[in-house]
Each structure stands twice: as C-alpha cells, then as structure tokens.
Scaffold this active site. Structure first.
Site, short mmCIF file in Angstrom:
data_model
loop_
_atom_site.label_atom_id
_atom_site.label_comp_id
_atom_site.label_asym_id
_atom_site.label_seq_id
_atom_site.Cartn_x
_atom_site.Cartn_y
_atom_site.Cartn_z
N ASP A 1 0.60 -1.06 0.02
CA ASP A 1 0.00 -0.09 -0.06
C ASP A 1 0.80 1.22 0.10
OD1 ASP A 1 0.79 0.59 2.52
OD2 ASP A 1 -1.08 -0.08 3.40
N ILE A 2 0.20 2.48 -0.34
CA ILE A 2 0.96 3.76 -0.46
C ILE A 2 1.09 4.32 1.05
CG2 ILE A 2 0.88 5.92 -1.34
CD1 ILE A 2 -1.11 4.91 -3.48
N GLU B 1 -5.95 2.36 -1.06
CA GLU B 1 -4.60 2.48 -1.44
C GLU B 1 -3.84 1.21 -1.51
OE1 GLU B 1 -4.32 3.61 2.96
OE2 GLU B 1 -5.74 3.57 1.32
#
Length: 318
Positions: free
Chosen positions: A194-195, A237
């Site tokens: 994920d970001i 995300e």
C-alpha cells in the site's frame, strides 16, 4: 421424349425478375466463366455485365479468395449439393462497400453465400449459382451486442479508477489459481502493498490528487509486472499481485524493483509535486496454507511488518 418449348418472352421476364431481387446472383460454368451477373452484382462491384460475361470470374474480380472459393464451387459440383459460407466464418466473399444507413460505421458489406449446383438437360452439373446476401445489419447488431457484453464483463471485473482487477474478481482468480498451484506444485508468490501515508496526501493535496497518485501507482505496477502476473486494486490505496511460476527470491526482486520505481516517481498537481513511497509484503506459496485466504493473510502480515519497521521497504515471510 416430349419436345421442350421455350417462350422467349417468358424467359426475358424471368431474367428481369432476377435483376430485381435484393441479393447478388452469379452463374458460372465449370470453367468459372460467368454466364449471369445480376444488377446487384453490377451495382456493388462497379463491373457491368458486358465486361464480365463469358470471362473467367477470377480474372475479372482478382480480389476474390480464389483458392477458398474454388474449393466451395468444386465441392458443389462434385457432390451435387449446396455449399455455404456465413459471415461469422468469413466476413465477406466479394469486397463490397456497405452503404446501409443503419451500419454506416462499417465500411464492408458482411455477406452470407450459398453455392448451388445447376444441372443441364442431361442431368449433369454444368453450372453453379453463387448467391450473395447482404447481412450487414444483422452482423452489425450481433457485433455490437458482443462488444457491449464484453464491455459489461470487463466492467464487472475491473476497478474503475486504475483499470486493474477489482478486489472481488482478483480474489476469485486467486482461489482458482490456488487450486491449480496445489495440483501442479508450481512455484508462486503473492505481493501485497500500500501507499505510505496516503491519508496525508489526501489531506494536503485533496482527493483528486490522491486519485492521481493511485492511478500513477497502477501505471507503474502494470509496467513492472509481466503479462502472466495478476494485478489488482484490493481497496483504497492497497494493491495485490499474484506472481505465477515465481520463487520467493524472484518475488523479492519484483517487489524491490517496484518499490524503487515508485520512489522515483513524481506526481504533478495544481497544488504541487507529490513524491511518495510504498511498503510491501511478500509471501511464497507453501503447502501448509490450507486456503488461499491463509496465504493472503501471511502476505498481509509481511506488509504490516514493513509498515511497522519504518515503511518504504519490502518484508518477506517464509
């Protein structure tokens, strides 16, 4: 034998009637020389009957699929039976333009063809009749329906923002691949990432900019992945990747390559430039995993280790 009489006037009417029907009619002898070329054929080919009558069909119309059409004609003659061709198998036989107002986006006339053997008075097949039917409207409707169905199918399995596989479809695919991997014992790995600090991106630059970051991440992921890899947006995300035929070391290399590429990216927005990183978890398939969900859970644990150890890194679990 009874005498055969022919009324020339009736014969003339019959020829005129053939010219009025809305199908193409071509009669050729067994040497492929043209004996009938009706108005439909003249209008769409631009070849008047006086230019083609008694001449070899394939010499006057050179863009015909000669080998294929001769095989159809010869089969009709030898077997004394009709032969057919549908537009689904071959879109057209004669390369005619389509002038239908309902299918003006299609440049060709889709055609069905029937080849019928014709017998002489002694009972031998001496000629064949080639009938060409314009089915452009039918073809266009069917093609449009197929395209619409394909579009709906793609929408049902694709994430709208990233064009990656959506969560439900990606998970169903993982479940199917999991069963195959068990059966074949081929190596495979999962990557989940994920970001980092994505909420801060949204709070600072706005949700539109956040969407740009997600799209850029998906773009880089597609460029990094192989055609055989299965990439999905798992939610928000978070992203997932199934890497078939991939060992844990190869998966680690993939993850690090992706991480470094993302780290080098810059997303330009009206509010300014955005630089960001990702955290990744990697888990190779192991027979001890009783379900695909358990395999995914181990990859997810690796992701959270990366986040707990400071982010922007890859963690691999055995």
């Amino acid at each position: 034998m009874p005498r055969l009489t022919v009324n020339v006037r009736d014969f003339h009417w019959g020829i005129q009637a053939l010219d009025t029907i809305d199908v193409g009619l071509v009669v050729i002898d067994i040497n492929y020389e043209v004996c009938l070329w009706n108005s439909f054929m003249q209008n769409y080919s631009g070849i008047v009957s006086t230019k083609i009558m008694t001449k070899n069909l394939f010499e006057v119309v050179p863009d015909l699929p000669e080998e294929w059409l001769k095989a159809k004609i010869d089969a009709a003659v030898k077997l004394d039976t009709r032969t057919f061709s549908r537009w689904e198998d071959r879109p057209y036989v004669f390369h005619f333009k389509n002038y239908s107002p309902y299918t003006n986006k299609s440049t060709i006339m889709y055609q069905n063809m029937v080849v019928t053997p014709l017998k002489s008075l002694n009972g031998d097949v001496s000629h064949v009749c080639i009938m060409i039917q314009d089915v452009s409207d039918i073809a266009k409707n069917k093609l449009h329906l197929e395209q619409s169905n394909q579009h709906l199918s793609n929408m049902s399995r694709t994430d709208g923002l990233t064009q990656l596989l959506n969560r439900s479809y990606w998970e169903s695919l993982l479940m199917k691949k999991y069963e195959k991997i068990i059966a074949t014992e081929a190596p495979a790995s999962l990557v989940i990432f994920d970001i980092d600090h994505f909420k801060k991106v949204n709070d600072t630059f706005g949700h539109a900019a956040g969407d740009d970051v997600i799209r850029k991440t998906a773009e880089v992921l597609r460029k990094t992945a192989r055609a055989s890899d299965h990439c999905g947006r798992y939610g928000g995300e978070e992203f997932t990747v199934l890497l078939p035929n991939t060992t844990v070391d190869q998966a680690r290399y993939f993850a690090e390559r992706l991480r470094k590429r993302i780290e080098a990216e810059v997303v330009s927005t009206e509010q300014g430039e955005i630089r960001y990183t990702i955290s990744l978890g990697v888990c190779a398939f192991d027979k001890r995993f009783r379900t695909h969900s358990e395999w995914l859970e181990h990859a997810d644990k690796a992701l959270y280790e990366s986040k707990g150890q400071g982010r922007n890194q890859t963690t691999v679990v055995a």
